[in-house]
Design a protein around this motif. Structure first.
Motif, PDB file in Angstrom:
ATOM      1  N   ARG A 120       0.838  -1.206   0.000  1.00 31.41           N
ATOM      2  CA  ARG A 120       0.000   0.000   0.000  1.00 31.41           C
ATOM      3  C   ARG A 120       0.868   1.250   0.000  1.00 31.41           C
ATOM      4  NH1 ARG A 120      -4.427   2.338   1.087  1.00 31.41           N
ATOM      5  NH2 ARG A 120      -5.697   0.476   1.461  1.00 31.41           N
ATOM      6  N   ARG A 121       1.826   1.258   0.875  1.00 30.48           N
ATOM      7  CA  ARG A 121       2.648   2.450   0.995  1.00 30.48           C
ATOM      8  C   ARG A 121       3.394   2.749  -0.300  1.00 30.48           C
ATOM      9  NH1 ARG A 121       7.486   3.148   3.801  1.00 30.48           N
ATOM     10  NH2 ARG A 121       7.293   1.116   4.771  1.00 30.48           N
ATOM     11  N   THR A 123       2.784   1.482  -3.516  1.00 28.69           N
ATOM     12  CA  THR A 123       2.131   1.568  -4.828  1.00 28.69           C
ATOM     13  C   THR A 123       0.734   2.153  -4.799  1.00 28.69           C
ATOM     14  OG1 THR A 123       1.030  -0.580  -4.877  1.00 28.69           O
ATOM     15  CG2 THR A 123       3.340  -0.563  -5.394  1.00 28.69           C
ATOM     16  N   ILE A 124       0.039   2.021  -3.696  1.00 23.96           N
ATOM     17  CA  ILE A 124      -1.328   2.537  -3.677  1.00 23.96           C
ATOM     18  C   ILE A 124      -1.336   3.999  -3.251  1.00 23.96           C
ATOM     19  CG2 ILE A 124      -3.625   2.236  -2.715  1.00 23.96           C
ATOM     20  CD1 ILE A 124      -2.797  -0.079  -4.445  1.00 23.96           C
ATOM     21  N   ASP A 125      -0.657   4.281  -2.165  1.00 28.09           N
ATOM     22  CA  ASP A 125      -0.673   5.630  -1.624  1.00 28.09           C
ATOM     23  C   ASP A 125      -0.255   6.717  -2.600  1.00 28.09           C
ATOM     24  OD1 ASP A 125      -1.696   4.706   0.701  1.00 28.09           O
ATOM     25  OD2 ASP A 125       0.164   4.813   1.862  1.00 28.09           O
ATOM     26  N   PRO A 126       0.803   6.499  -3.377  1.00 23.08           N
ATOM     27  CA  PRO A 126       1.203   7.597  -4.261  1.00 23.08           C
ATOM     28  C   PRO A 126       0.262   7.822  -5.445  1.00 23.08           C
ATOM     29  CG  PRO A 126       2.652   5.721  -4.555  1.00 23.08           C
ATOM     30  CD  PRO A 126       1.801   5.423  -3.384  1.00 23.08           C
ATOM     31  N   THR A 128      -3.645   8.350  -7.230  1.00 21.25           N
ATOM     32  CA  THR A 128      -5.028   8.764  -6.990  1.00 21.25           C
ATOM     33  C   THR A 128      -5.926   7.559  -7.237  1.00 21.25           C
ATOM     34  OG1 THR A 128      -5.467   9.295  -9.297  1.00 21.25           O
ATOM     35  CG2 THR A 128      -4.456  11.020  -7.946  1.00 21.25           C
ATOM     36  N   ASP A 129      -7.153   7.655  -6.778  1.00 20.63           N
ATOM     37  CA  ASP A 129      -8.099   6.558  -6.991  1.00 20.63           C
ATOM     38  C   ASP A 129      -8.230   6.236  -8.472  1.00 20.63           C
ATOM     39  OD1 ASP A 129      -8.465   6.382  -4.364  1.00 20.63           O
ATOM     40  OD2 ASP A 129     -10.573   6.960  -4.337  1.00 20.63           O
TER      41      ASP A 129
ATOM     42  N   GLU B  10      -8.106  -2.283  -4.777  1.00 15.38           N
ATOM     43  CA  GLU B  10      -6.661  -2.121  -4.685  1.00 15.38           C
ATOM     44  C   GLU B  10      -5.940  -3.445  -4.907  1.00 15.38           C
ATOM     45  OE1 GLU B  10      -6.929   1.461  -1.369  1.00 15.38           O
ATOM     46  OE2 GLU B  10      -6.731  -0.638  -0.751  1.00 15.38           O
ATOM     47  N   ASN B 145       7.893   8.420  -5.288  1.00 20.43           N
ATOM     48  CA  ASN B 145       7.599   7.965  -3.934  1.00 20.43           C
ATOM     49  C   ASN B 145       8.660   6.998  -3.437  1.00 20.43           C
ATOM     50  OD1 ASN B 145       5.930   5.642  -2.254  1.00 20.43           O
ATOM     51  ND2 ASN B 145       5.491   7.728  -1.652  1.00 20.43           N
ATOM     52  N   ASP B 149      10.836   7.777  -0.113  1.00 22.20           N
ATOM     53  CA  ASP B 149      10.769   6.773   0.936  1.00 22.20           C
ATOM     54  C   ASP B 149      12.097   6.043   1.081  1.00 22.20           C
ATOM     55  OD1 ASP B 149       8.418   4.822   2.251  1.00 22.20           O
ATOM     56  OD2 ASP B 149      10.168   3.722   1.555  1.00 22.20           O
TER      57      ASP B 149
END
Lengths: 154, 154
Positions: A120-121, A123-126, A128-129, B10, B145, B149
DNA sequence: ACCGATGAGTTGATATATCAACCAGCTCGT
DNA sequence: ACGAGCTGGTTGATATATCAACTCATCGGT
């Protein structure tokens, strides 16, 4: 002077994609290894096995499901056997099975939330939906094309 | 029961992306290997070197540019040396260089159009123009990202 | 019943990636 | 000047991936 046939836009897309994928894969691997002593391959196998209520799968099935060559799967499984994560079981009739051992299930359950958070951190977080959905669509489009194009075998 | 922390959407995006990336990478590798006897790593190094007018680069630079660990680069280069694709050159002052040999340049020039065509067929063609740009944006977002990170090293 | 083809599984060789340790030289502060 | 730490480069061990060859059943046709 290289990769003619792709214009700048395409080349840029390809290169950033490729670089991204390379770095991402490396990070995920490291994280799993450092935090849980598992390779990504290990983890993938564990997840696949846990799909089955009995934690059991036939080799061929598993191979087909993962899209792995039989020999890759074989080597991977022997490594995992050695570490007690899975066990081989030969059925009467010329069929091989792998079973998740309690240790294997344990390892998976310990690793899962941590891995998920990491994914998540990274690949998902950066994204937008919208981008998440776009990524899914792009991936399935390319995948479909890959599967059409040649190599129905495996 | 695995990868909690990602909802279905996701998870689906992640899995199809990961699968796609895996298969794609395999295909590209095979194609390069079969058609030109090069691994993707070989090709990448050749392209990087060809960026320099003299086909020369310092090891550190090259490593930084590719984002590779020094030892990975080292092993890769010794393999490539053995096949005559590149040559090591030690400068006076504690600095190592690699140079593209004529054979290396040749191999690159032979492989390039073929590789480009293959990349196009596998990743560009199945996407719309929009998607190509989306992929580029997504990739750079994730990459940025990743670089932020942790791990500024390398 | 036999032969050839196919499919599942195994094996070993090789290429590649990762990790940790090591070996210079350099630099810097004292 | 000297030792601590850094940087670039090397090395070897190990893990992983890929490929080709092999075994052994099974299946289909004759």
């Amino acid at each position: 002077m290289e990769e003619r046939g792709l214009d700048d836009r395409e080349l840029h897309a390809w290169r950033s994609f490729f670089r991204m994928q390379e770095v991402l894969r490396g990070r995920i691997e490291q994280q799993l290894q450092a935090a849980n002593g598992l390779s990504n391959a290990d983890y993938t196998v564990l997840v696949a096995l846990a799909d089955d209520p009995a934690g059991r799968a036939r080799l061929v099935e598993l191979g087909r499901f993962l899209g792995w060559e039989k020999s890759r799967l074989h080597h991977q499984l022997t490594r995992m056997c050695k570490r007690g994560l899975v066990r081989r079981e030969s059925a009467a009739t010329r069929a091989m099975f792998v079973v998740l051992t309690p240790e294997g299930r344990d390892a998976l359950e310990k690793a899962a939330p941590c891995h998920a958070a990491h994914v998540r951190r990274l690949t998902i977080d950066p994204l937008t939906d919208e981008q998440i959905d776009q990524l899914a669509e792009i991936s399935t489009a390319i995948l479909a094309n890959l599967e059409a194009d040649q190599q129905p075998s495996r």
